[in-house]
Scaffold this motif. Structure first.
Motif, PDB file in Angstrom:
ATOM      1  N   GLN A   1       2.072  47.042 -42.063  1.00 29.99           N
ATOM      2  CA  GLN A   1       3.153  47.511 -40.909  1.00 29.99           C
ATOM      3  C   GLN A   1       2.566  48.551 -40.139  1.00 29.99           C
ATOM      4  O   GLN A   1       2.713  48.383 -38.781  1.00 29.99           O
TER       5      GLN A   1
ATOM      6  N   LYS B   1       9.301  43.682 -41.897  1.00 29.00           N
ATOM      7  CA  LYS B   1       9.529  44.529 -42.947  1.00 29.00           C
ATOM      8  C   LYS B   1       9.189  44.270 -44.206  1.00 29.00           C
ATOM      9  O   LYS B   1       8.912  45.141 -45.154  1.00 29.00           O
ATOM     10  N   GLN B   2       9.065  43.027 -44.506  1.00 31.46           N
ATOM     11  CA  GLN B   2       8.574  42.396 -45.903  1.00 31.46           C
ATOM     12  C   GLN B   2       7.123  42.662 -45.912  1.00 31.46           C
ATOM     13  O   GLN B   2       6.621  42.367 -47.073  1.00 31.46           O
TER      14      GLN B   2
ATOM     15  N   GLU C   1      12.927  41.209 -39.436  1.00 31.80           N
ATOM     16  CA  GLU C   1      12.984  41.013 -41.027  1.00 31.80           C
ATOM     17  C   GLU C   1      11.752  40.715 -41.707  1.00 31.80           C
ATOM     18  O   GLU C   1      11.386  41.352 -42.487  1.00 31.80           O
TER      19      GLU C   1
ATOM     20  N   LEU D   1      15.249  39.421 -34.334  1.00 28.92           N
ATOM     21  CA  LEU D   1      15.715  40.165 -35.459  1.00 28.92           C
ATOM     22  C   LEU D   1      14.978  39.254 -36.693  1.00 28.92           C
ATOM     23  O   LEU D   1      14.841  40.081 -37.802  1.00 28.92           O
ATOM     24  N   ARG D   2      14.997  37.966 -36.814  1.00 30.23           N
ATOM     25  CA  ARG D   2      14.295  37.523 -37.798  1.00 30.23           C
ATOM     26  C   ARG D   2      12.815  37.947 -37.747  1.00 30.23           C
ATOM     27  O   ARG D   2      12.276  38.151 -38.786  1.00 30.23           O
ATOM     28  N   TYR D   3      12.201  37.970 -36.802  1.00 33.72           N
ATOM     29  CA  TYR D   3      10.882  38.398 -36.683  1.00 33.72           C
ATOM     30  C   TYR D   3      10.651  39.881 -37.425  1.00 33.72           C
ATOM     31  O   TYR D   3       9.768  40.264 -37.977  1.00 33.72           O
TER      32      TYR D   3
END
Length: 159
Positions: A19, A12-13, A9, A5-7
């Motif tokens: 992307q 997404k930045q 997020e 989940l951290r990756y």
């Protein structure tokens, strides 16, 4: 699970172009190292920055990204700090530094014995000044000769 989940997020930045690129061509750290090659083997995705041979026809296919678009992607990735996730490209920072070290600046006139071409008047300047210098050194003799002959009978102007 939390690290995934951290990756996500962090992904997404990223810039939207990066992307889309990473969605279509996931980084080599996730996939096997066959993405660095320029041939399609066992259904592996070829490097989009390099030309590759079509498996059925054997003809070479152009890269999917032109050199200009490769350079733009590399700049974006460098700004975002994810350049090392991109596949190999000649526009990458490491490759450019290696090329600069190997070949130098390659600017004419910076090497030993090389000179910049310049304009015609710049190239002829040394010759013209040498002619002018020799003419000035011969001027006292010319003046003496002119005084002997006089203005009306003078026929040989220096060329």
């Amino acid at each position: 699970m939390a690290t995934n989940l951290r990756y996500v997020e962090l992904a997404k930045q990223l810039h939207p172009r990066l992307q889309r690129f990473f969605a279509k061509y996931p980084p080599g750290q996730i996939l096997p190292s066959s993405t660095r090659t320029n041939t399609i083997q066992d259904g592996a995705t070829p490097n989009p920055f390099l030309p590759h041979k079509h498996p059925a026809t054997g003809k070479w296919q152009n890269p999917e990204f032109s050199l200009r678009r490769q350079a733009e992607l590399v700049k974006l990735a460098r700004e975002q700090g994810v350049e090392e996730l991109l596949p190999f490209t000649s526009k990458g920072t490491e490759e450019r530094i290696r090329n600069r070290v190997e070949h130098g600046l390659r600017v004419r006139g910076t090497g030993v014995g090389l000179s910049v071409k310049g304009h015609l008047h710049e190239r002829m300047l040394a010759i013209k000044m040498e002619k002018r210098r020799t003419a000035m050194l011969g001027m006292p003799r010319l003046i003496r000769e002119w005084r002997k002959v006089g203005k009306n009978r003078w026929s040989k102007y220096p060329r």
